[in-house]
Structure formats: C-alpha cells, structure tokens
Enzyme design. Structure first.
Site, PDB file in Angstrom:
ATOM      1  N   TYR A 162       0.786  -1.064   0.039  1.00 29.75           N
ATOM      2  CA  TYR A 162      -0.089  -0.069  -0.082  1.00 29.75           C
ATOM      3  C   TYR A 162       0.756   1.490   0.230  1.00 29.75           C
ATOM      4  O   TYR A 162       0.302   2.143  -0.644  1.00 29.75           O
ATOM      5  CB  TYR A 162      -1.172  -0.162   1.183  1.00 29.75           C
ATOM      6  CG  TYR A 162      -1.734   0.953   1.308  1.00 29.75           C
ATOM      7  CD1 TYR A 162      -2.760   1.343   0.785  1.00 29.75           C
ATOM      8  CD2 TYR A 162      -1.595   1.984   2.256  1.00 29.75           C
ATOM      9  CE1 TYR A 162      -3.910   2.010   1.158  1.00 29.75           C
ATOM     10  CE2 TYR A 162      -2.378   3.009   2.663  1.00 29.75           C
ATOM     11  CZ  TYR A 162      -3.509   3.227   1.898  1.00 29.75           C
ATOM     12  OH  TYR A 162      -4.648   3.892   2.241  1.00 29.75           O
ATOM     13  N   LYS A 166       0.811   4.004  -2.676  1.00 31.99           N
ATOM     14  CA  LYS A 166       0.163   5.423  -2.410  1.00 31.99           C
ATOM     15  C   LYS A 166       1.365   6.434  -2.798  1.00 31.99           C
ATOM     16  O   LYS A 166       1.177   7.426  -3.070  1.00 31.99           O
ATOM     17  CB  LYS A 166      -0.041   5.465  -0.839  1.00 31.99           C
ATOM     18  CG  LYS A 166      -1.257   4.899  -0.798  1.00 31.99           C
ATOM     19  CD  LYS A 166      -2.454   5.420  -1.592  1.00 31.99           C
ATOM     20  CE  LYS A 166      -3.704   5.336  -0.919  1.00 31.99           C
ATOM     21  NZ  LYS A 166      -4.790   5.565  -2.138  1.00 31.99           N
TER      22      LYS A 166
HETATM   23  P1  NAI Z   1     -13.678   3.006   2.029  1.00 37.04           P
HETATM   24  O1  NAI Z   1     -13.375   1.588   1.928  1.00 37.04           O
HETATM   25  O2  NAI Z   1     -14.712   3.476   3.018  1.00 37.04           O
HETATM   26  O3  NAI Z   1     -14.197   3.566   0.458  1.00 37.04           O
HETATM   27  C1  NAI Z   1     -13.361   2.924  -0.608  1.00 37.04           C
HETATM   28  C2  NAI Z   1     -14.284   2.649  -1.851  1.00 37.04           C
HETATM   29  O4  NAI Z   1     -13.609   2.259  -2.764  1.00 37.04           O
HETATM   30  C3  NAI Z   1     -15.384   1.603  -1.383  1.00 37.04           C
HETATM   31  O5  NAI Z   1     -16.603   1.779  -1.442  1.00 37.04           O
HETATM   32  C4  NAI Z   1     -14.920   0.423  -2.397  1.00 37.04           C
HETATM   33  O6  NAI Z   1     -16.106  -0.316  -2.984  1.00 37.04           O
HETATM   34  C5  NAI Z   1     -14.225   1.281  -3.613  1.00 37.04           C
HETATM   35  N1  NAI Z   1     -13.593   0.514  -4.625  1.00 37.04           N
HETATM   36  C6  NAI Z   1     -12.500  -0.410  -4.129  1.00 37.04           C
HETATM   37  N2  NAI Z   1     -12.147  -0.938  -5.172  1.00 37.04           N
HETATM   38  C7  NAI Z   1     -12.375  -0.416  -6.379  1.00 37.04           C
HETATM   39  C8  NAI Z   1     -12.423  -0.538  -7.705  1.00 37.04           C
HETATM   40  N3  NAI Z   1     -11.549  -1.291  -8.330  1.00 37.04           N
HETATM   41  N4  NAI Z   1     -12.861   0.358  -8.534  1.00 37.04           N
HETATM   42  C9  NAI Z   1     -13.998   1.283  -7.923  1.00 37.04           C
HETATM   43  N5  NAI Z   1     -14.328   1.687  -6.553  1.00 37.04           N
HETATM   44  C10 NAI Z   1     -13.543   0.727  -5.837  1.00 37.04           C
HETATM   45  O7  NAI Z   1     -12.309   3.975   2.116  1.00 37.04           O
HETATM   46  P2  NAI Z   1     -11.936   5.218   2.764  1.00 37.04           P
HETATM   47  O8  NAI Z   1     -11.435   5.256   3.836  1.00 37.04           O
HETATM   48  O9  NAI Z   1     -13.099   6.331   2.280  1.00 37.04           O
HETATM   49  O10 NAI Z   1     -10.666   5.651   1.433  1.00 37.04           O
HETATM   50  C11 NAI Z   1     -10.856   6.488   0.392  1.00 37.04           C
HETATM   51  C12 NAI Z   1      -9.247   6.515  -0.064  1.00 37.04           C
HETATM   52  O11 NAI Z   1      -8.740   7.237   0.837  1.00 37.04           O
HETATM   53  C13 NAI Z   1      -8.647   5.180  -0.665  1.00 37.04           C
HETATM   54  O12 NAI Z   1      -7.871   5.528  -1.346  1.00 37.04           O
HETATM   55  C14 NAI Z   1      -7.691   5.300   0.663  1.00 37.04           C
HETATM   56  O13 NAI Z   1      -6.599   4.329   0.613  1.00 37.04           O
HETATM   57  C15 NAI Z   1      -7.450   6.517   1.070  1.00 37.04           C
HETATM   58  N6  NAI Z   1      -7.027   6.721   2.453  1.00 37.04           N
HETATM   59  C16 NAI Z   1      -7.773   6.706   3.466  1.00 37.04           C
HETATM   60  C17 NAI Z   1      -7.356   6.928   4.688  1.00 37.04           C
HETATM   61  C18 NAI Z   1      -8.406   7.039   5.847  1.00 37.04           C
HETATM   62  O14 NAI Z   1      -7.918   7.459   7.056  1.00 37.04           O
HETATM   63  N7  NAI Z   1      -9.576   6.646   5.560  1.00 37.04           N
HETATM   64  C19 NAI Z   1      -5.826   7.302   5.257  1.00 37.04           C
HETATM   65  C20 NAI Z   1      -5.357   7.306   4.103  1.00 37.04           C
HETATM   66  C21 NAI Z   1      -5.722   7.165   2.440  1.00 37.04           C
END
Ligand code: NAI
Length: 317
Positions: A162, A166
């Site tokens: 990851y 990133k």
């Molecule tokens: P989340 O799991 O709530 O939402 C991510 C969404 O992406 C999910 O609804 C999932 O179905 C969708 N997804 C996964 N693979 C996919 C694909 N191949 N095509 C289309 N959609 C797909 O996660 P969250 O926390 O909202 O994260 C959003 C972004 O922020 C991610 O890239 C995560 O790595 C990044 N991030 C989040 C952090 C946090 O504290 N929540 C910290 C650092 C980065």
C-alpha cells in the site's frame, strides 16, 4: 462569494462510502454533475455490489442534485469517463479515491497482495486519469486529485504494498502537475485521515466516529475549483485541519577531493554533516535539485572546494 461547481462534471472513484461519498455529496450540493463510481468490493477487493453507489446517487437526487452511477472498476478507466461523457458531455474533475487494503508484514506479502494494491490504487488512477486527460487538454481545464496516504509518505508496518502504491500516486501526480500546467490542468495529492471501513480495524471506535470523512471534502473541493491555482501540492488533511508538505534537503557535504578517488570512509567521516538539516534547502523541481549538484563540478574544478579535508557543502546557486 461561495464556490460553485455549476456546469462542472466531476468523477469520484470509490464514491459509494467513506471519503468518496462525502466528496460526491459536497460537489453535488454546490451544483456539480457527479459520476458516483463504485465497484462495491469488500475491503480486500473481493466481490462487487451496486448498493453503495446507488444509495449515494439517490441521496444526491433526493436533495435536487445531479448524479449518475457507474459500477465499473477503476481498472476500466475509459468506461468511467465514457459514463461522464454520455450523461453530461464533458469531464472537468477526477478524484482518484477508490481503494482497498491487503495489509501483511513484508515477508508474508503474496504476489496477489502486491499486484492487486498496485492495480487498484496506482494503475487504476493512471487509467482513469489518462482517459480524462485529452478531454481536459482540449477544453483547457481540468482538476485532478490523487489520494496518497501517510503510510506512503512515512512508511507503516504491514503496508509495504500500500505504501508503494500510495507514494507512486504522488510521483504520478507530481508529473501530471508539470505536464498539465500549460493546459490549466492542475493535479494535487492528498493524504487524508478519516474514520471509515478502511480504518475501523486499526483505530479505536471513538476515533473512527470523531474523524469524520466530511472534514476532508472542503480541501478537495477547493483544490478542484477553477479559482484555485494550487498545482503539484501535497496535503495532509483530517479532523478539520489541513497542512502542506514539501521536501527538505540538508545542505549536504562534498566528500571528494579534486583528482582523488571518493571513498566510503570519507562518507562515514562526513556523515553528521551530510545529515545535518541546519539551513536546509527546499528544492521544488528537478532543475533546482540538479543545479546545486552540477555546480559542485565547476566549484571543484575552480579549486573553490576540496582543497582541504573540511570541504564545503553544496549550496544551491
Ligand atoms: P472505503 O473503503 O470507505 O471506500 C473505498 C471505496 O472504494 C469502497 O466503496 C470500495 O467499494 C471502492 N473500490 C474499491 N475498489 C474499487 C475499484 N477497483 N473500482 C472502483 N471502486 C472501488 O475507504 P476510505 O477510507 O473512504 O478511503 C478512500 C481513499 O482514501 C482510499 O484510496 C484510501 O486508501 C485513502 N486513504 C484513506 C485513509 C483513511 O484514514 N480513511 C487514510 C489514507 C488514505
């Protein structure tokens, strides 16, 4: 004046929940036409479902906003952009947000753990953004967000796959910022912290509840607005706080003497100076980085440095 997105078409990947959902709601509330993309996978990238994305579109429409749904994977970048073109005739903003986690200690990381993470985060962002790029270029407007992570910036135990993906997105974003500038395409990178499905396994429940994903949306909206001239920036955001990051480089030390071979012992002996951040510089471009290094050559040639054992640091011109 408040920031309006009337007339703008905004694609948010992974907008069915978490951070992406908040971005979608916030853009729609300010008049944008939103493509709510979500494959609906589980946290590790398995399965698929239309439920989460459908719900967000319903929510937006119920409030009088404009939104369409797309259930394709970000690996099908062209299809996501085609949905935007079919529904609204253009694409102005791409927020690369979709993501999954496959945390493992490095020794236990399988090929699949590595590949899936690179495919969804880094390659997916490449494919979606490339599909939008020429449309943005032709209309001389585009705003792109890459979603990095503190795990990439600082490293984090169990997240080698990851972290690599990133920080790869930051590198991608840095170059898009340079290539896009003359077409008014700006690309910025964010490292958010928010309570979500991804973080509920590693954060205590009260923190998950307090670090609301909605606190990241205003930064994303500002960076994607036509008034915002920021380009190539990296921001950490969470809990209502936003900060900007940049590289810092020590003044360094020349460890070679004219017409003498360069030795590891000289590196060892000068190590403290090499690593001393007093009066550090902050190079922001490849040119700036290179300039100070190349200047060492002429300074050595002219005898300016290297004549004694306490050779001076490479100073930026
Ligand atoms: P989340 O799991 O709530 O939402 C991510 C969404 O992406 C999910 O609804 C999932 O179905 C969708 N997804 C996964 N693979 C996919 C694909 N191949 N095509 C289309 N959609 C797909 O996660 P969250 O926390 O909202 O994260 C959003 C972004 O922020 C991610 O890239 C995560 O790595 C990044 N991030 C989040 C952090 C946090 O504290 N929540 C910290 C650092 C980065």
């Amino acid at each position: 004046m408040s920031l309006s997105f009337e007339g703008r078409v905004v694609l948010i990947t992974g907008a069915g929940r978490g951070l992406g959902r908040e971005y979608a709601l916030a853009f729609a509330e300010r008049g944008a036409s939103v493509i709510v993309n979500d494959l609906g996978t589980d946290i590790k990238g398995g399965g698929k479902s239309s439920a989460a994305a459908d719900k967000v579109v319903e929510e937006i429409r119920a409030k009088g906003g404009k939104a369409v749904v797309n259930y394709d994977s970000v690996e099908d970048g062209e299809k996501l952009i085609q949905t935007a073109l079919d529904a609204f005739g253009r694409i102005d903003v791409v927020v690369n947000n979709a993501g999954i986690l496959r945390d493992r200690s490095f020794a236990r990381t399988s090929d699949l753990d590595w590949d899936l993470i690179q495919r969804i985060h880094l390659r997916g962002s490449f494919l979606v953004t490339r599909a939008a790029w020429n449309h943005m270029k032709n209309q001389k407007f585009g705003r792109i967000i890459m979603t990095a992570s503190a795990a990439g910036i600082y490293g984090n135990f169990g997240q080698a796959n990851y972290s690599a993906a990133k920080l790869g997105m930051l590198g991608l974003g840095n170059t898009l910022a340079i290539e896009g500038r003359k077409y008014n395409i700006h690309c910025n990178t964010i490292a958010p912290v928010a309570g979500s499905r991804l973080t509920e396994t590693v954060m205590p429940p009260d923190l998950v509840a307090s670090l609301k994903p909605e606190f990241a949306a205003p930064l994303v909206l500002w960076l994607c607005h036509e008034q915002c001239q920021e380009n190539g920036g990296l921001f950490e955001v969470g809990a209502g706080w936003i900060g900007k990051l940049r590289w810092e480089r020590s003044r360094g030390q020349i460890v070679r003497k004219k017409n003498k071979s360069m030795t590891p012992e000289a590196v060892r002996d000068q190590w403290d100076k090499i690593c001393d951040f007093t009066d550090a510089t902050k190079p922001a471009t490849v040119q700036e980085s290179l300039q100070s290094i190349v200047s060492v050559l002429s300074r050595m040639e002219s005898g300016d440095v290297g004549a004694n054992s306490t050779a001076a640091a490479a100073s930026p011109a």
